[in-house]
Design an enzyme around this catalytic site. Structure first.
Site, PDB file in Angstrom:
ATOM      1  N   ARG A 241       0.862  -1.181   0.000  1.00 38.76           N
ATOM      2  CA  ARG A 241       0.000   0.000   0.000  1.00 38.76           C
ATOM      3  C   ARG A 241       0.897   1.229   0.000  1.00 38.76           C
ATOM      4  NH1 ARG A 241      -4.215  -2.323  -1.418  1.00 38.76           N
ATOM      5  NH2 ARG A 241      -6.088  -2.557  -0.132  1.00 38.76           N
ATOM      6  N   GLU A 270      -3.463   7.704  -4.387  1.00 40.79           N
ATOM      7  CA  GLU A 270      -3.849   7.249  -5.732  1.00 40.79           C
ATOM      8  C   GLU A 270      -5.208   7.827  -6.152  1.00 40.79           C
ATOM      9  OE1 GLU A 270      -3.805   2.985  -5.717  1.00 40.79           O
ATOM     10  OE2 GLU A 270      -1.757   2.885  -4.934  1.00 40.79           O
ATOM     11  N   HIS A 288      -0.921   0.744 -10.036  1.00 41.94           N
ATOM     12  CA  HIS A 288      -1.547  -0.228  -9.121  1.00 41.94           C
ATOM     13  C   HIS A 288      -2.150  -1.391  -9.912  1.00 41.94           C
ATOM     14  CE1 HIS A 288      -3.477  -0.652  -4.899  1.00 41.94           C
ATOM     15  NE2 HIS A 288      -3.215  -1.840  -5.421  1.00 41.94           N
TER      16      HIS A 288
END
Length: 329
Positions: A241, A270, A288
């Protein structure tokens, strides 16, 4: 946990986040599906609808099922979350209110480990820069410079030794690369050297692959002290993360030469990525995509569906998270 319903009574479910075909089409007529793609959509649900919802499918990690969101549903029994990480779901609130939370482990383990390994090699051997070099026509005038980085002279420290960490370790074993790891407790599943102190491991290796859950306990654990200990040959690969890495400290370390390079699949805010990272030549950036293949994302969606169907068939869910164990079902 509340008892599931195995009669013909209609069961109302909410799909919270993006709606995908397996989620939309995976339930029988016994289930009534409602959708709220965003928090704003959630706030527009009527009190009558909120009263009926018994299960929620949280379909992406950017959709936050926090205390405020979950408290809207007085009859909620289960939150089936998409992804192995579930820091976007308030599992403490769920536990206190007899709500079970599930995630989607295992089905994405090998995919994410593949991406971690690819990102590691791409960063060390400069695949992205070399691709741009060829496309620019420069190869017709001179060969691409030798890459400073290589997998051949490295020792890897894996931060986190869960399912995905172990899968990454297997790939590094096959590549004949020495491995150590940091976790709160030693894992009985591996024989790698265990470091209870992250800074001490950073001193002993020159590459960190980060694969720990997000949340308060791991926030900014890859900080300036860890990066300094890693040293000027240091490389950081993050497939966990964005919150796990102190992003400003990482940027400073990359700019100053405190470490050599980084490969990042995740970011603090993000999809916003700092311009300083986007303009650096010693980083590889991915949007991602750790589990983002059709086959793996379909398997993850199916596990979300199966957890909900299993629960409402009166059986234990397939993959409850540790904070909300199910007993006596």
């Amino acid at each position: 946990m509340a008892a599931g319903n195995i009669s013909s009574e209609k069961i109302d479910l909410l799909i919270y986040g993006p709606v995908r075909p397996i989620l939309e089409n995976g339930f029988s007529d016994q289930f009534v599906l409602h959708a709220a793609e965003t928090k704003h959509d959630l706030e527009r649900l009527t009190p009558a609808m909120l009263e009926k919802i018994r299960g929620i499918a949280v379909t992406y990690h950017t959709v936050h099922a926090d205390k405020t969101a979950l408290a809207r549903f007085p009859k909620l029994e289960i939150v089936a979350s998409f992804g192995v990480g579930y820091d976007h779901v308030d599992s403490a609130y769920a536990r206190e209110h007899d709500v079970v939370v599930t995630n989607t482990p295992d089905v994405l383990t090998e995919e994410v480990a593949d991406v971690a390994m690819g990102l590691l090699i791409s960063t060390l051997r400069e695949f992205v820069r070399a691709d741009r070099y060829l496309r620019s026509g420069l190869w017709t005038t001179q060969n691409y410079p030798l890459s400073v980085g290589s997998l051949r002279d490295r020792k890897i420290g894996i931060v986190g030794m869960g399912r995905i960490g172990q899968a990454i370790g297997r790939r590094l074993d096959a590549s004949c690369v020495p491995v150590a790891y940091h976790s709160r407790n030693p894992s009985a599943s591996v024989s790698y050297e265990h470091y209870p102190d992250l800074v001490e491991m950073a001193k002993a290796v020159d590459t960190l692959i980060v694969i720990v859950p997000g949340g308060a306990s791991t926030a900014k654990m890859i900080n300036a002290d860890v990066l300094k200990a890693l040293g000027p040959r240091g490389v950081v690969i993050n497939v966990a993360r964005g919150s796990v890495v102190d992003e400003p400290a990482l940027i400073a370390a990359l700019k100053s030469g405190t470490i050599l390079a980084a490969g990042l699949d995740v970011f603090a805010n993000e999809p916003a990525v700092p311009e300083e990272l986007r303009t650096m030549q010693n980083v590889v950036l991915l949007p991602h995509i750790g589990s983002a293949s059709v086959v793996t994302r379909n398997a993850m969606d199916q596990l979300v569906v199966d957890n909900l169907k299993t629960w409402f068939a009166g059986k234990p869910p397939l993959t409850p998270v540790a904070e909300t164990p199910v007993k006596g079902r």
